[in-house]
Design an enzyme around this catalytic site. Structure first.
Site, mmCIF file in Angstrom:
data_model
loop_
_atom_site.group_PDB
_atom_site.id
_atom_site.type_symbol
_atom_site.label_atom_id
_atom_site.label_comp_id
_atom_site.label_asym_id
_atom_site.label_seq_id
_atom_site.Cartn_x
_atom_site.Cartn_y
_atom_site.Cartn_z
ATOM 1 N N ASP A 97 48.127 5.327 -1.112
ATOM 2 C CA ASP A 97 49.099 4.369 -0.584
ATOM 3 C C ASP A 97 49.568 4.790 0.816
ATOM 4 O OD1 ASP A 97 49.934 2.001 -1.595
ATOM 5 O OD2 ASP A 97 51.487 2.811 -2.903
ATOM 6 N N GLN B 234 53.383 2.066 -8.680
ATOM 7 C CA GLN B 234 53.854 0.774 -8.176
ATOM 8 C C GLN B 234 55.369 0.805 -7.953
ATOM 9 O OE1 GLN B 234 51.788 -1.994 -7.446
ATOM 10 N NE2 GLN B 234 53.689 -2.715 -6.511
ATOM 11 N N LYS C 292 45.132 -5.297 -8.058
ATOM 12 C CA LYS C 292 44.524 -4.004 -7.720
ATOM 13 C C LYS C 292 43.382 -3.682 -8.697
ATOM 14 C CE LYS C 292 48.641 -2.605 -5.348
ATOM 15 N NZ LYS C 292 50.000 -2.115 -5.372
#
Ligand code: NDP
Length: 284
Positions: A120, A97, A53
């Site tokens: 997300d 995460q 990322k």
């Protein structure tokens, strides 16, 4: 005739090039898109995803920050960090995460992220807007899958799409997005009886089970578009998908490889959401 291999890596690269131009334009207006990733603990797979990322952000010009926390952090401390990021105008997107250590509620953490920064696409408000067909941040893997199918030139309208898997992060949302593309969608899962009867009718087959090589050529209709989401490490240490690539490629019209198919698209869609978040927040 053997299938055309859908090179997700190349598609992702071309979208990243478009995003880099968009970011350069935004920077001329004084807008620097910013993504903050929070990683709790030292899970090697999570560390590798987070590295990907950061690298992706660098590639397109997004300012990225990584907050590393020990697995012993309390839920309250983590929620305080998210609150501070919600209030920080330089942070356009927040990603925590997953998975998190067991003593921290993932639901509480996801719900703490402001929906405007939920790049997300996991917040219940983002999910609700997706279900309603409103503009929102789409979850990255399902969005990437739809983009990949579009780039094969396949018109999804009226096609029969079969999705194997019904998780919140892949199976459910990709089924919904396929339906929004006017496909007729069948969802299968571990309790589906006679799986083959369904998969053999699929014009578009999306497999997201996490079961190495469970789909063979006997499951696939000749000429189908096959999207393999699975990432499984087998005993030899090799990464493989849920689909027996070598044999299914002989019957499908398009097939994604593992690795190099869906995976590179997931991070790219995160970058796309972050740029969209920066644009949206600047226009307020
Ligand atoms: P989950 O384990 O959350 O869900 C798996 C789904 O597959 C469940 O719905 C399960 O059914 C179903 N399933 C399991 N076994 C069978 C079977 N034998 N027949 C039919 N259905 C079955 O996994 P995720 O959705 O999170 O991920 C799926 C795969 O995709 C994993 O390999 C993961 O690593 C990969 N992945 C890849 C990403 C990428 O960017 N490339 C991103 C996200 C995931 P039931 O609900 O009944 O248990």
């Amino acid at each position: 005739m053997a299938a055309i291999i859908v090179q997700g890596k190349e598609v992702a690269q071309s979208i990243r090039a478009e995003l880099a131009n968009e970011v350069a334009e935004l920077k001329k207006q004084g807008i620097v898109p910013g993504l903050t990733v929070v990683l709790v603990g030292d899970d090697p797979a999570s560390q590798s995803y987070v590295r990907g990322k950061s690298k992706g952000c660098e590639e397109v010009g997004i300012a990225s920050e990584l907050i590393l926390k020990d697995a012993s952090i309390t839920e309250e401390e983590l929620l305080t960090i998210i609150q501070q990021l919600n209030e920080n105008p330089n942070v356009n997107g927040i990603l925590v995460q997953l998975p998190l250590p067991k003593h921290i509620s993932e639901t509480a953490v996801i719900e703490a992220i402001h929906p405007d920064k939920d790049v997300d696409g996991f917040h219940p408000i983002s999910v609700g807007n997706m279900v309603l067909g409103n503009e929102t941040f789409l979850p990255c893997t399902p969005h990437g899958i739809i983009e990949l199918i579009k780039r094969t030139g396949t018109d999804m309208s009226g096609k029969h799409a079969v999705v194997i898997g019904r998780s919140n992060i892949v199976g459910k949302p990709v089924s919904l997005l396929l339906q929004q593309e006017n496909a007729t969608v069948t969802m299968c899962h571990s309790l589906t009886q006679n799986l083959e009867e369904f998969t053999k009718k699929a014009d578009i087959l999306v497999v997201a089970t996490g079961r190495a090589h469970m789909i063979g050529k006997e499951h696939v209709k000749p000429g189908a578009v096959v999207i393999d989401v699975g990432v499984n490490r087998i005993e030899t240490g090799k990464l493989v998908g849920d689909v027996k690539f070598d044999e299914v490629k002989e019957v499908a019209s398009y097939i994604t490889p593992v690795p190099g198919g869906v995976g590179p698209m997931t991070i790219t869609m995160l970058l796309k959401n972050t740029v969209a978040a920066a644009r949206k927040q600047a226009n307020r």
